[in-house]
Scaffold this motif. Structure first.
Motif, PDB file in Angstrom:
ATOM      1  N   ASP A  46       0.819  -1.214   0.000  1.00  0.00           N
ATOM      2  CA  ASP A  46       0.000   0.000   0.000  1.00  0.00           C
ATOM      3  C   ASP A  46       0.853   1.265   0.000  1.00  0.00           C
ATOM      4  N   THR A  66       1.599  -5.047  10.200  1.00  0.00           N
ATOM      5  CA  THR A  66       1.913  -3.925   9.327  1.00  0.00           C
ATOM      6  C   THR A  66       3.399  -3.615   9.419  1.00  0.00           C
ATOM      7  N   TYR A  67       4.087  -3.733   8.293  1.00  0.00           N
ATOM      8  CA  TYR A  67       5.503  -3.390   8.205  1.00  0.00           C
ATOM      9  C   TYR A  67       5.599  -2.064   7.453  1.00  0.00           C
ATOM     10  N   HIS A  75      -2.008   4.552  14.220  1.00  0.00           N
ATOM     11  CA  HIS A  75      -3.080   3.595  14.520  1.00  0.00           C
ATOM     12  C   HIS A  75      -3.979   4.144  15.623  1.00  0.00           C
ATOM     13  N   GLU A 103      -6.226   3.502  10.295  1.00  0.00           N
ATOM     14  CA  GLU A 103      -4.795   3.626  10.027  1.00  0.00           C
ATOM     15  C   GLU A 103      -4.603   4.859   9.143  1.00  0.00           C
ATOM     16  N   ILE A 113       3.525   0.808   3.085  1.00  0.00           N
ATOM     17  CA  ILE A 113       3.466  -0.289   4.051  1.00  0.00           C
ATOM     18  C   ILE A 113       3.247  -1.619   3.335  1.00  0.00           C
ATOM     19  N   GLN A 115       0.965  -4.762   4.346  1.00  0.00           N
ATOM     20  CA  GLN A 115      -0.086  -5.180   5.262  1.00  0.00           C
ATOM     21  C   GLN A 115      -0.281  -6.689   5.062  1.00  0.00           C
TER      22      GLN A 115
END
Length: 232
Positions: A46, A66-67, A75, A103, A113, A115
C-alpha cells in the motif's frame, strides 16, 4: 518450489489517496490461483498519500501485521490504543472477537506499508494491538523475527498463529539463509533492490511463494530490503 510473482502481475486498486497492489485476492481483485498461501491470506503493498488513510472499520479473527517501509502510520482503535509506527518498525493487531481500527498517514510525505494478514490458530479471543521498534542496525545482514506465535523463543511481537514474520536489509553481495520445517509455506517480498532466491531473480516489490525447499538462500545483487513469512 519457488513461484516468483512479478510486481506487474499483482492485483491493482487505486483511488485518490491509496495506490494498492495485492499479492493475493482482495477486495475487487479476484484470482482463484491466488487465494492465500498456507495460513497467509493477505499481503498488500500500500502507498498512502499524506494526511489521508483508512477510516475506522471492523475486523475479526485475523492477525494483521503492518511493516512500515517509508513514512509512518498512525493507529487508533476501539480499545483506546493509539500509536505511530515509523519506517522499519512493525505493529500487530490481533482482531480476535472483533475490533474497529483506523490507520492514517498523518505525515507530510507518502507512506508505504506491507499489510500482512495471517489466519489465527483459533477464532475469537480478546483483541489486542502492539508495536515494536526495530533499529536499522538490528536487521542489517541477517533475518530478524518481527512477529511470532512464540515470541519468548523467537523474539518479535506476539501473534496468535503458528507463524513467523521476518525481515532483513542486505548490502549488495550479502546473503542470508533460512531453513524451514518440512510442509510449511514461506512467502517472500522485497521492498527494494534485486535479490536471488536459490538462484531465481526477484526484482523490487516482487513476491515469491515458496514450499518444499530444504534451505532458502537469499543473495542481494544490489542493496535490498525484504520481508519473509513462514506459516503452517
Amino acid at each position: 518450489m519457488i513461484d516468483i510473482r512479478s510486481f506487474d502481475s499483482l492485483g491493482k486498486f487505486r483511488i485518490d489517496w491509496l495506490n494498492a497492489k495485492h499479492h493475493f485476492s482482495f477486495g475487487e481483485y479476484h484470482d482463484p490461483s491466488r487465494m492465500g498461501w498456507g495460513a497467509l491470506r493477505v499481503w498488500n503493498d500500500d502507498e498512502i498519500q499524506p494526511q489521508t488513510g483508512f477510516p475506522p472499520h471492523p475486523h475479526a479473527d485475523m492477525e494483521i501485521i503492518t511493516y512500515v517501509r517509508n513514512g509512518a502510520i498512525t493507529h487508533e482503535d476501539s480499545l483506546g490504543n493509539k500509536g505511530r509506527t515509523v519506517a522499519g518498525d512493525v505493529q500487530v493487531m490481533s482482531a480476535g472477537s472483533g475490533i474497529r481500527h483506523a490507520e492514517y498517514n498523518k505525515e507530510d510525505e507518502l507512506t508505504r506499508i506491507f499489510q500482512i494478514w495471517i489466519l489465527p490458530d483459533q477464532r475469537g479471543g480478546q483483541p489486542r494491538w502492539d508495536a515494536m521498534e526495530f533499529p536499522k542496525g538490528e536487521n542489517a545482514g541477517k533475518l530478524v523475527v518481527l512477529a511470532s506465535g512464540d515470541p519468548d523463543r523467537d523474539g518479535g511481537l506476539m501473534i496468535r498463529a503458528d507463524a513467523k514474520v521476518l525481515g532483513a536489509t542486505l548490502k549488495a553481495g550479502q546473503s542470508v539463509s533460512y531453513t524451514p520445517e518440512a510442509g510449511r509455506h514461506q512467502y517472500l517480498a522485497t521492498t527494494a533492490g534485486v535479490v536471488e532466491v536459490n538462484g531465481a531473480t526477484m526484482n523490487a516489490r516482487d513476491g515469491a511463494a515458496i514450499r518444499d525447499v530444504e534451505t532458502l538462500t537469499i543473495t542481494a545483487l544490489e542493496d535490498a530490503e525484504l520481508v519473509l513469512t513462514d506459516t503452517r
